[in-house]
Motif scaffolding. Structure first.
Motif, PDB file in Angstrom:
ATOM      1  N   GLU A  74      -2.750  -1.422  -2.797  1.00 59.37           N
ATOM      2  CA  GLU A  74      -2.594  -0.870  -4.043  1.00 59.37           C
ATOM      3  C   GLU A  74      -1.252  -0.851  -4.638  1.00 59.37           C
ATOM      4  OE1 GLU A  74      -4.032   3.517  -5.236  1.00 59.37           O
ATOM      5  OE2 GLU A  74      -2.273   3.639  -4.276  1.00 59.37           O
ATOM      6  N   TRP A  81       3.080  -3.890  -4.093  1.00 54.01           N
ATOM      7  CA  TRP A  81       2.002  -3.811  -3.289  1.00 54.01           C
ATOM      8  C   TRP A  81       2.339  -3.205  -2.027  1.00 54.01           C
ATOM      9  CZ3 TRP A  81      -2.475  -4.602  -5.241  1.00 54.01           C
ATOM     10  CH2 TRP A  81      -2.541  -5.516  -6.232  1.00 54.01           C
ATOM     11  N   ALA A 120      -3.228  -1.308  -9.836  1.00 59.78           N
ATOM     12  CA  ALA A 120      -4.009  -2.250  -9.167  1.00 59.78           C
ATOM     13  C   ALA A 120      -4.404  -2.783  -7.703  1.00 59.78           C
ATOM     14  CB  ALA A 120      -2.968  -3.689  -9.594  1.00 59.78           C
ATOM     15  N   TYR A 121      -5.478  -3.307  -7.494  1.00 57.18           N
ATOM     16  CA  TYR A 121      -6.086  -3.406  -6.070  1.00 57.18           C
ATOM     17  C   TYR A 121      -6.525  -4.726  -5.533  1.00 57.18           C
ATOM     18  CZ  TYR A 121      -6.243   1.716  -6.670  1.00 57.18           C
ATOM     19  OH  TYR A 121      -6.028   3.322  -6.888  1.00 57.18           O
ATOM     20  N   ARG A 122      -5.945  -5.002  -4.505  1.00 55.57           N
ATOM     21  CA  ARG A 122      -6.675  -6.208  -3.974  1.00 55.57           C
ATOM     22  C   ARG A 122      -6.789  -6.039  -2.426  1.00 55.57           C
ATOM     23  NH1 ARG A 122      -0.847  -9.664  -3.649  1.00 55.57           N
ATOM     24  NH2 ARG A 122       0.129  -8.516  -1.928  1.00 55.57           N
ATOM     25  N   ALA A 145      -6.240  -9.774  -7.759  1.00 56.21           N
ATOM     26  CA  ALA A 145      -6.114  -8.301  -8.122  1.00 56.21           C
ATOM     27  C   ALA A 145      -6.835  -7.808  -9.184  1.00 56.21           C
ATOM     28  CB  ALA A 145      -4.546  -7.930  -8.475  1.00 56.21           C
ATOM     29  N   ARG A 147      -6.488  -4.895 -11.932  1.00 52.58           N
ATOM     30  CA  ARG A 147      -5.891  -3.911 -12.712  1.00 52.58           C
ATOM     31  C   ARG A 147      -6.692  -3.009 -13.374  1.00 52.58           C
ATOM     32  NH1 ARG A 147      -3.612  -2.493 -17.155  1.00 52.58           N
ATOM     33  NH2 ARG A 147      -1.144  -1.320 -17.112  1.00 52.58           N
TER      34      ARG A 147
END
Length: 258
Positions: A74, A81, A120-122, A145, A147
């Motif tokens: 996150e 990150w 944002a997430y990945r 990612a 967002r």
């Protein structure tokens, strides 16, 4: 009011493909991760979501076992990150997954719901193949990612408080400058604006913001001129906003009618 709601992992699908012809070369098989859906919502936390798809194949010469490990990462607005700790992972999130015995390829689809607005997430994926001779082969990659656009409304109280006399003795009408962004995200919900002195509420009103700058009229008791006022939008925290820090201001009690 900004709340840290728990994330939710949704296992969208798990597909295992049966054995196929093996090739002679002993090399890492093509494996990948992709980000598919990335959605947001102003009012529904479950509508703020992302889906990832992990694809993995065995090596040409079959492994004893193979699988992958996921790290959900996150990035808060303006931050860097970071990998979510175990206690922060979504309910149902499986960090480690292994292919079913005898299969040559597998596909895992993972959905995460309840994402934080503006973040944002990945996922970072580490692939692992355990070879018949005991060697462990690895590889890693990172998804695109997602967002999450912050569509929530924002209420901001301005300075320059004034009042005008009211028909009833001892009462006035306070004139409160306020700015509203994304009023449509309120979904028609009224917003409360209150004027307080020494923690005692002098008056409150409900409005339906039209957006932009406006002056809110709050009927209430006349303030004492020797003590400051606190003017608050959404004093009960009923509205999930993008920024809570601009909801209140301290102001002097106006000495005369504005």
């Amino acid at each position: 009011m900004t709340l840290r709601r728990p994330l939710l992992a949704v296992p969208l699908a798990a597909v295992a493909l049966l054995p196929g012809a093996a090739h002679a070369a002993d090399r890492p098989a093509p494996s990948s991760v992709s980000r598919t859906a990335c959605t947001t919502s102003a009012t529904d936390a479950q509508g703020r979501a992302v889906d990832f798809v992990v694809r993995m194949s065995d090596m040409s010469a079959p492994s004893l076992s193979y699988g992958f490990r996921l790290r959900l990462q996150e990035r808060a607005p303006g931050g860097s990150w970071r990998t979510l700790r175990r206690s922060e992972l979504p309910a149902g999130f499986q960090p480690s997954q292994t292919a079913r015995a005898g299969t040559r390829r597998m596909v895992r689809r993972i959905g995460v719901r309840g994402l934080r607005p503006g973040a944002a997430y990945r996922v970072r994926v580490t692939f692992r193949w355990l070879r018949p001779n005991g060697d462990l082969r690895t590889g890693s990659t990172t998804s695109r990612a997602c967002r999450v656009e912050d569509l929530r409304p924002n209420l901001a109280v301005g300075g320059g408080l004034a009042w005008t006399p009211a028909p009833t003795a001892g009462e006035v009408v306070y004139r409160v400058p306020m700015r509203t962004e994304r009023p449509a995200a309120l979904g028609g919900r009224p917003v409360v604006v209150a004027v307080l002195q020494d923690g005692v509420e002098l008056g409150r009103t409900e409005i339906a913001p039209v957006g932009g700058d406006e002056v809110v009229l709050v009927p209430g008791r006349r303030c004492a001129s020797d003590r400051p006022l606190r003017v608050v939008a959404d004093p009960d925290g009923a509205v999930d906003e993008r920024d809570e820090d601009d909801n209140a201001v301290r102001a002097a009690c106006p000495a005369s009618a504005g």
